[in-house]
Design an enzyme around this catalytic site. Structure first.
Site, PDB file in Angstrom:
ATOM      1  N   HIS A  14       0.852  -1.195   0.000  1.00 28.82           N
ATOM      2  CA  HIS A  14       0.000   0.000   0.000  1.00 28.82           C
ATOM      3  C   HIS A  14       0.885   1.242   0.000  1.00 28.82           C
ATOM      4  O   HIS A  14       1.309   1.723   1.054  1.00 28.82           O
ATOM      5  CB  HIS A  14      -0.932  -0.029   1.222  1.00 28.82           C
ATOM      6  CG  HIS A  14      -1.995   1.025   1.186  1.00 28.82           C
ATOM      7  ND1 HIS A  14      -3.335   0.750   1.358  1.00 28.82           N
ATOM      8  CD2 HIS A  14      -1.930   2.369   0.982  1.00 28.82           C
ATOM      9  CE1 HIS A  14      -4.034   1.860   1.267  1.00 28.82           C
ATOM     10  NE2 HIS A  14      -3.196   2.866   1.049  1.00 28.82           N
ATOM     11  N   HIS A  16       1.266   4.999  -2.193  1.00 30.86           N
ATOM     12  CA  HIS A  16       0.783   5.927  -3.228  1.00 30.86           C
ATOM     13  C   HIS A  16       1.968   6.583  -3.924  1.00 30.86           C
ATOM     14  O   HIS A  16       2.828   7.167  -3.260  1.00 30.86           O
ATOM     15  CB  HIS A  16      -0.087   7.018  -2.601  1.00 30.86           C
ATOM     16  CG  HIS A  16      -1.360   6.491  -2.018  1.00 30.86           C
ATOM     17  ND1 HIS A  16      -2.557   6.519  -2.694  1.00 30.86           N
ATOM     18  CD2 HIS A  16      -1.623   5.901  -0.824  1.00 30.86           C
ATOM     19  CE1 HIS A  16      -3.516   5.985  -1.940  1.00 30.86           C
ATOM     20  NE2 HIS A  16      -2.972   5.597  -0.796  1.00 30.86           N
ATOM     21  N   HIS A 199      -9.862   1.487   0.122  1.00 32.75           N
ATOM     22  CA  HIS A 199      -9.597   2.235   1.362  1.00 32.75           C
ATOM     23  C   HIS A 199     -10.902   2.249   2.167  1.00 32.75           C
ATOM     24  O   HIS A 199     -11.881   2.887   1.747  1.00 32.75           O
ATOM     25  CB  HIS A 199      -9.232   3.684   1.062  1.00 32.75           C
ATOM     26  CG  HIS A 199      -7.816   3.905   0.640  1.00 32.75           C
ATOM     27  ND1 HIS A 199      -7.349   3.588  -0.599  1.00 32.75           N
ATOM     28  CD2 HIS A 199      -6.754   4.436   1.315  1.00 32.75           C
ATOM     29  CE1 HIS A 199      -6.066   3.914  -0.682  1.00 32.75           C
ATOM     30  NE2 HIS A 199      -5.683   4.433   0.465  1.00 32.75           N
ATOM     31  N   GLU A 202     -10.971   3.714   7.475  1.00 27.91           N
ATOM     32  CA  GLU A 202      -9.880   4.645   7.801  1.00 27.91           C
ATOM     33  C   GLU A 202     -10.510   5.919   8.370  1.00 27.91           C
ATOM     34  O   GLU A 202     -10.401   6.180   9.563  1.00 27.91           O
ATOM     35  CB  GLU A 202      -9.058   4.958   6.533  1.00 27.91           C
ATOM     36  CG  GLU A 202      -7.915   5.944   6.755  1.00 27.91           C
ATOM     37  CD  GLU A 202      -7.279   6.457   5.462  1.00 27.91           C
ATOM     38  OE1 GLU A 202      -7.921   6.408   4.396  1.00 27.91           O
ATOM     39  OE2 GLU A 202      -6.140   6.958   5.533  1.00 27.91           O
ATOM     40  N   HIS A 223      -6.240  -0.090   5.138  1.00 25.87           N
ATOM     41  CA  HIS A 223      -6.359   0.369   6.529  1.00 25.87           C
ATOM     42  C   HIS A 223      -7.256  -0.560   7.359  1.00 25.87           C
ATOM     43  O   HIS A 223      -6.761  -1.371   8.110  1.00 25.87           O
ATOM     44  CB  HIS A 223      -6.842   1.826   6.621  1.00 25.87           C
ATOM     45  CG  HIS A 223      -5.919   2.777   5.940  1.00 25.87           C
ATOM     46  ND1 HIS A 223      -4.735   3.183   6.499  1.00 25.87           N
ATOM     47  CD2 HIS A 223      -5.974   3.368   4.715  1.00 25.87           C
ATOM     48  CE1 HIS A 223      -4.101   3.998   5.669  1.00 25.87           C
ATOM     49  NE2 HIS A 223      -4.829   4.124   4.571  1.00 25.87           N
ATOM     50  N   ASP A 280       1.782   3.704   2.918  1.00 24.43           N
ATOM     51  CA  ASP A 280       0.768   4.668   2.470  1.00 24.43           C
ATOM     52  C   ASP A 280       1.420   5.810   1.685  1.00 24.43           C
ATOM     53  O   ASP A 280       1.481   5.754   0.473  1.00 24.43           O
ATOM     54  CB  ASP A 280      -0.077   5.198   3.635  1.00 24.43           C
ATOM     55  CG  ASP A 280      -1.499   5.555   3.197  1.00 24.43           C
ATOM     56  OD1 ASP A 280      -1.874   5.209   2.064  1.00 24.43           O
ATOM     57  OD2 ASP A 280      -2.238   6.164   3.986  1.00 24.43           O
TER      58      ASP A 280
END
Ligand code: ADE
Ligand code: ZN
Length: 347
Positions: A14, A16, A199, A202, A223, A280
């Site tokens: 995970h 980005h 997602h 979260e 998450h 993340d």
């Protein structure tokens, strides 16, 4: 311990691409593109583009991205930042990386979503070749963007499936755009047999995780922090072995949890939930995966062997075919035992 963790073979599921930008690269891209930044001093700029303590919310966290988004609406920039992410991953011995981004956020007139994806795939290919890392790209349907872009993202994921794209995700501000609103587009993703992660849990409650699984067909949850709010769903996720892509520092930064100590990751793991540890947004949070492993040990109370076990959860949950998965799993096991040989008393 940091040096040892850095050397160990790791998996990040995970991550980005846009959240992983180096501050130095933001400055260089701005200079190349004649783009005005609040400052060109690296340390000063860090204050604008990274989060050190805490934001008040996910929405505030995502606002940090706005400063550099205009710089990424560019082929060369997207190719470069993808390549640099793989370079950074290599430095801490990540052996398998799933990098995600929302093509709609980087497109503009004259640069469509497919152009952006092609640039990312070029950067990925070059990075894989130069650094010997396997990398899969996940395309994010982005909350708050026009519905046409959701469908275009899923169509792109289908077109580039097995050509570098390994799945689709739903990202963006969960507190404002509930997962259930994306049912139809994810039904299409399911029809296309795409790997789906969402997602959820979260910035919204457990209900969001239920929608992600039951309505959107999620095979993994991004998450999933708030899963425990629904005991029935919790047991379902546990029994179905649905992996959670957990990212503790990100959750502290977005105030999803008040502190590392209050993060439920340890409770989930010891209770048998399929937990994985991920970054993340490396750039915005100013971290790497080694840092996440470190805080898991120093702040959350895990043992190194727990991290090694969660690392195996990660490769098993990867959006990869079985033979590739087994090859990388074996590589992880071999490298890990080689590195830990004779170090039994160190942890
Ligand atoms: N995009 C980048 N980071 C994100 C996060 N933590 N949640 C949702 N979307 C994101
Ligand atoms: Zn994320």
């Amino acid at each position: 311990m940091r040096e040892l963790i850095k050397r160990l073979p790791k998996v990040d599921l995970h991550c980005h691409i846009d959240g992983a930008l180096r501050t130095r690269t933001i400055i260089e891209l701005a200079q190349l593109q004649n783009y005005k930044l609040p400052t060109y001093d690296e340390e000063e700029l860090k204050k604008y583009v990274t989060v050190s303590k805490s934001c008040r919310s996910l929405s505030e966290f995502l606002e940090k991205f706005e400063i550099f988004y205009p710089l990424l609406k560019d082929r060369e920039a997207m190719k470069r930042v993808t390549y640099e992410l793989i370079e950074d991953a290599k430095k801490e011995n990540i052996v398998y990386l799933e990098a995600r981004f929302a093509p709609v956020l980087q497109s503009k007139e004259g640069l469509n979503m497919e152009d952006v994806l092609k640039a990312v795939l070029e950067g990925k290919k070059l990075g894989e070749e130069n650094f010997g890392i396997k990398c899969g790209i996940i395309l994010c349907v982005y909350r708050g963007q026009p519905p046409e872009s959701w469908y275009e993202t899923v169509e792109l994921a289908k077109k580039y499936k097995d050509k570098g794209v390994c799945g689709v995700d739903l990202a963006g501000d969960e507190s404002r755009y509930p997962a259930k609103d994306f049912k139809e587009v994810f039904e299409l993703a399911q029809k296309y047999n795409l790997n789906i992660t969402v997602h959820a849990g979260e910035a919204a409650g457990a209900e969001s995780i239920r929608w992600a699984i039951d309505l959107l067909g999620a095979k993994r949850i991004g998450h999933g922090v708030r899963l425990k709010e629904d005991r029935f769903l919790y047991e379902r996720v546990k029994n179905a072995k649905i992996p959670l892509e957990m990212c503790p520092t990100s959750n502290v930064h977005t105030e999803v949890v008040p502190s590392y100590k209050k993060h439920p990751i340890k409770e989930y793991y010891y209770d048998g939930i399929r937990v994985t540890v991920n970054t993340d947004d490396r750039g915005v949070s100013d971290i790497d995966l080694s840092y996440e492993w470190e805080v898991c040990i120093d702040e959350i109370g895990f043992k190194l062997e727990d991290l090694l076990d969660m690392n195996i959860n990660s490769i098993e949950a990867a959006f990869l075919d079985e033979s590739e998965k087994n090859r990388i799993k074996e590589l992880i096991q071999n490298q890990t035992s080689e590195i830990l040989k004779g170090r039994k008393n160190d942890f």
